[in-house]
Design an enzyme around this catalytic site. Structure first.
Site, PDB file in Angstrom:
ATOM      1  N   ASN A   1       0.950 -14.323 -23.751  1.00  0.00           N
ATOM      2  CA  ASN A   1       0.556 -15.492 -22.967  1.00  0.00           C
ATOM      3  C   ASN A   1      -0.962 -15.685 -23.024  1.00  0.00           C
ATOM      4  O   ASN A   1      -1.624 -15.208 -23.925  1.00  0.00           O
ATOM      5  CB  ASN A   1       1.083 -15.405 -21.526  1.00  0.00           C
ATOM      6  CG  ASN A   1       1.491 -16.749 -20.974  1.00  0.00           C
ATOM      7  OD1 ASN A   1       0.728 -17.706 -20.996  1.00  0.00           O
ATOM      8  ND2 ASN A   1       2.711 -16.844 -20.471  1.00  0.00           N
ATOM      9  N   ARG A   2      -1.521 -16.363 -22.020  1.00  0.00           N
ATOM     10  CA  ARG A   2      -2.893 -16.865 -22.098  1.00  0.00           C
ATOM     11  C   ARG A   2      -3.868 -16.065 -21.248  1.00  0.00           C
ATOM     12  O   ARG A   2      -3.513 -15.599 -20.162  1.00  0.00           O
ATOM     13  CB  ARG A   2      -2.921 -18.343 -21.677  1.00  0.00           C
ATOM     14  CG  ARG A   2      -2.096 -19.238 -22.602  1.00  0.00           C
ATOM     15  CD  ARG A   2      -1.806 -20.600 -21.991  1.00  0.00           C
ATOM     16  NE  ARG A   2      -0.998 -21.409 -22.897  1.00  0.00           N
ATOM     17  CZ  ARG A   2       0.337 -21.384 -22.948  1.00  0.00           C
ATOM     18  NH1 ARG A   2       1.016 -20.597 -22.125  1.00  0.00           N
ATOM     19  NH2 ARG A   2       0.992 -22.134 -23.819  1.00  0.00           N
TER      20      ARG A   2
ATOM     21  N   HIS B   1      -1.449 -14.932 -26.806  1.00  0.00           N
ATOM     22  CA  HIS B   1      -0.596 -13.948 -27.490  1.00  0.00           C
ATOM     23  C   HIS B   1      -1.389 -12.956 -28.338  1.00  0.00           C
ATOM     24  O   HIS B   1      -1.005 -12.622 -29.462  1.00  0.00           O
ATOM     25  CB  HIS B   1       0.451 -14.649 -28.350  1.00  0.00           C
ATOM     26  CG  HIS B   1       1.423 -15.483 -27.574  1.00  0.00           C
ATOM     27  ND1 HIS B   1       1.832 -15.158 -26.302  1.00  0.00           N
ATOM     28  CD2 HIS B   1       2.078 -16.632 -27.906  1.00  0.00           C
ATOM     29  CE1 HIS B   1       2.698 -16.064 -25.873  1.00  0.00           C
ATOM     30  NE2 HIS B   1       2.855 -16.970 -26.821  1.00  0.00           N
TER      31      HIS B   1
ATOM     32  N   HIS C   1       9.476 -13.399 -28.048  1.00  0.00           N
ATOM     33  CA  HIS C   1       9.285 -14.844 -28.019  1.00  0.00           C
ATOM     34  C   HIS C   1      10.408 -15.548 -28.793  1.00  0.00           C
ATOM     35  O   HIS C   1      10.157 -16.470 -29.563  1.00  0.00           O
ATOM     36  CB  HIS C   1       7.920 -15.198 -28.604  1.00  0.00           C
ATOM     37  CG  HIS C   1       7.400 -16.549 -28.208  1.00  0.00           C
ATOM     38  ND1 HIS C   1       8.009 -17.726 -28.592  1.00  0.00           N
ATOM     39  CD2 HIS C   1       6.330 -16.915 -27.459  1.00  0.00           C
ATOM     40  CE1 HIS C   1       7.322 -18.755 -28.113  1.00  0.00           C
ATOM     41  NE2 HIS C   1       6.300 -18.290 -27.418  1.00  0.00           N
TER      42      HIS C   1
ATOM     43  N   TYR D   1      13.716 -18.007 -29.258  1.00  0.00           N
ATOM     44  CA  TYR D   1      14.262 -19.242 -28.688  1.00  0.00           C
ATOM     45  C   TYR D   1      15.786 -19.145 -28.737  1.00  0.00           C
ATOM     46  O   TYR D   1      16.379 -19.113 -29.818  1.00  0.00           O
ATOM     47  CB  TYR D   1      13.804 -20.466 -29.482  1.00  0.00           C
ATOM     48  CG  TYR D   1      12.341 -20.801 -29.356  1.00  0.00           C
ATOM     49  CD1 TYR D   1      11.880 -21.615 -28.326  1.00  0.00           C
ATOM     50  CD2 TYR D   1      11.417 -20.313 -30.274  1.00  0.00           C
ATOM     51  CE1 TYR D   1      10.535 -21.939 -28.218  1.00  0.00           C
ATOM     52  CE2 TYR D   1      10.073 -20.627 -30.178  1.00  0.00           C
ATOM     53  CZ  TYR D   1       9.640 -21.445 -29.143  1.00  0.00           C
ATOM     54  OH  TYR D   1       8.306 -21.763 -29.034  1.00  0.00           O
TER      55      TYR D   1
ATOM     56  N   ASP E   1       6.816 -24.688 -19.011  1.00  0.00           N
ATOM     57  CA  ASP E   1       6.054 -23.669 -19.727  1.00  0.00           C
ATOM     58  C   ASP E   1       5.285 -22.906 -18.660  1.00  0.00           C
ATOM     59  O   ASP E   1       4.055 -22.973 -18.581  1.00  0.00           O
ATOM     60  CB  ASP E   1       5.136 -24.283 -20.774  1.00  0.00           C
ATOM     61  CG  ASP E   1       4.615 -23.247 -21.769  1.00  0.00           C
ATOM     62  OD1 ASP E   1       4.938 -22.047 -21.596  1.00  0.00           O
ATOM     63  OD2 ASP E   1       3.896 -23.621 -22.711  1.00  0.00           O
TER      64      ASP E   1
ATOM     65  N   GLN F   1       8.114 -15.897 -18.454  1.00  0.00           N
ATOM     66  CA  GLN F   1       7.618 -17.176 -18.921  1.00  0.00           C
ATOM     67  C   GLN F   1       8.788 -17.961 -19.496  1.00  0.00           C
ATOM     68  O   GLN F   1       9.459 -17.497 -20.425  1.00  0.00           O
ATOM     69  CB  GLN F   1       6.535 -16.995 -19.984  1.00  0.00           C
ATOM     70  CG  GLN F   1       5.859 -18.281 -20.419  1.00  0.00           C
ATOM     71  CD  GLN F   1       4.788 -18.769 -19.454  1.00  0.00           C
ATOM     72  OE1 GLN F   1       4.383 -18.039 -18.549  1.00  0.00           O
ATOM     73  NE2 GLN F   1       4.311 -19.983 -19.648  1.00  0.00           N
TER      74      GLN F   1
ATOM     75  N   GLU G   1      10.580 -15.241 -21.863  1.00  0.00           N
ATOM     76  CA  GLU G   1       9.634 -14.200 -22.245  1.00  0.00           C
ATOM     77  C   GLU G   1       9.299 -13.313 -21.046  1.00  0.00           C
ATOM     78  O   GLU G   1       8.528 -13.693 -20.167  1.00  0.00           O
ATOM     79  CB  GLU G   1       8.360 -14.826 -22.787  1.00  0.00           C
ATOM     80  CG  GLU G   1       8.577 -15.835 -23.913  1.00  0.00           C
ATOM     81  CD  GLU G   1       7.380 -16.744 -24.109  1.00  0.00           C
ATOM     82  OE1 GLU G   1       6.266 -16.212 -24.345  1.00  0.00           O
ATOM     83  OE2 GLU G   1       7.527 -17.976 -23.985  1.00  0.00           O
TER      84      GLU G   1
END
Length: 330
Positions: free
Chosen positions: A74-75, A101, A171, A173, A229, A266, A295
């Protein structure tokens, strides 16, 4: 269990693909980014994850698809944090301002080494040097991806020779039907709180209740036209493995249960996927809301918010993370 060469990196290094099998599940794992390239269940005609059939998309528009991201998932705001009185400047690979990431070349962009393989599991290792992407500490990471009947499991261990921060996440989908979107899916999350974010998707520092908001998924809710998100606050510290979320397709009857040790989840509904240029396993273009990322990780931007659950990995201590994705039919 089989191992073959899936493709080659631009510098010629081979990317290996490992096929795992257990019970009703079969998975293909790449050494690039520890990517889950494909996941299938007996009796289900479509794949359970979004992915590509060749390597090139993973080096371009399908970056992060199915990968293990880190060394900090993440950020991190402005790509900066302080630890032990020292300010660290990280790689700023998100909008030119923030670290995402693990930076420009995080664990998702690296070739992992295969150290052990069985019919139903593979153990991959990675060393991220001290100062790499701006992070302190030589970080040694071991990841075991395993299948058990109808479960896909991730067991991550990491140690560092300096105090550092550490958070990894899968991560992938997920998609539980063949409609090409999340329109027929319902999601439930065991979270009383979530993290509001600014226009750059950076947490504001507030920890907000989900009650009476669009982020209340304590009971199952449909995902048609939902755009998320955001981090859902599962707990205020790392816990023992427990159930935290359930995804279900009303079209197929398939369900996916998420179990994790991590304090955050997340949830990304893939609303920013490009309409063109991203081609899935079936040869069809993947558009918005084509899959759901779930996540499990530390809360984003944790190093800059002392009231968030800590993501410190002390020198010579061990980071433990376990996440399981468990599938069931109607």
């Amino acid at each position: 269990m089989t191992i073959d060469v899936f493709g080659h990196m631009p510098d010629g290094r081979p990317v290996k693909r490992i096929r795992l099998r257990a019970g009703d599940l079969q998975a293909h794992i790449l050494t690039l980014g520890a990517i889950v390239q494909d996941l299938r269940m007996d009796g289900v005609a479509h794949p359970l994850v979004l992915g590509a059939t060749t390597l090139a998309p993973y080096l371009g528009p399908m970056h992060y698809f199915g990968a293990t991201v880190g060394r900090f998932a993440n950020r991190i705001a402005q790509g900066r944090f302080s630890l032990d009185g020292q300010l660290y400047q990280l790689s700023r690979n998100f909008r030119g301002r923030h670290c995402l990431h693990g930076g420009q070349i995080g664990s998702a962009e690296r070739l992992w080494s295969v150290t052990q393989v069985t019919e139903d599991s593979v153990t991959l290792t990675l060393v991220l040097p001290d100062g790499d992407m701006g992070f302190p500490g030589n970080l040694e990471v071991s990841l075991t991806i395993s299948l058990s009947d109808r479960a896909l499991g991730f067991d991550i261990r990491a140690t560092s020779d300096r105090d550092t921060i550490c958070s990894f996440a899968h991560h992938g989908y997920f998609i539980l039907d063949n409609s090409g979107s999340l329109a027929h899916h319902r999601l439930q999350i065991a979270a009383e709180e979530y993290l509001p974010v600014d226009d750059d998707l950076i947490p504001t520092g507030d920890i907000a209740p989900v009650q009476n908001t669009d982020f209340d998924f304590r009971t199952p809710r449909g995902l048609r036209d939902v755009a998320l998100d955001h981090n859902f606050c599962l707990s205020h510290r790392r816990e023992n493995l427990r159930h935290v979320a359930r995804l279900r397709s009303d079209l197929s009857g398939l369900t996916l249960d998420v179990e994790t040790t991590e304090p955050g989840l997340q949830v990304y509904t893939a609303q920013h996927l490009p309409q063109q240029g991203v081609i899935g396993h079936d040869g069809q273009a993947l558009g918005k809301h084509a899959g759901l990322a779930l996540e499990a990780q530390a809360w984003p931007d944790t190093p800059n918010h002392p009231h968030f659950p800590p993501a410190l990995l002390a020198k010579n201590a061990t980071y433990y993370h376990t996440t399981r994705y468990v599938f069931a039919t109607a």
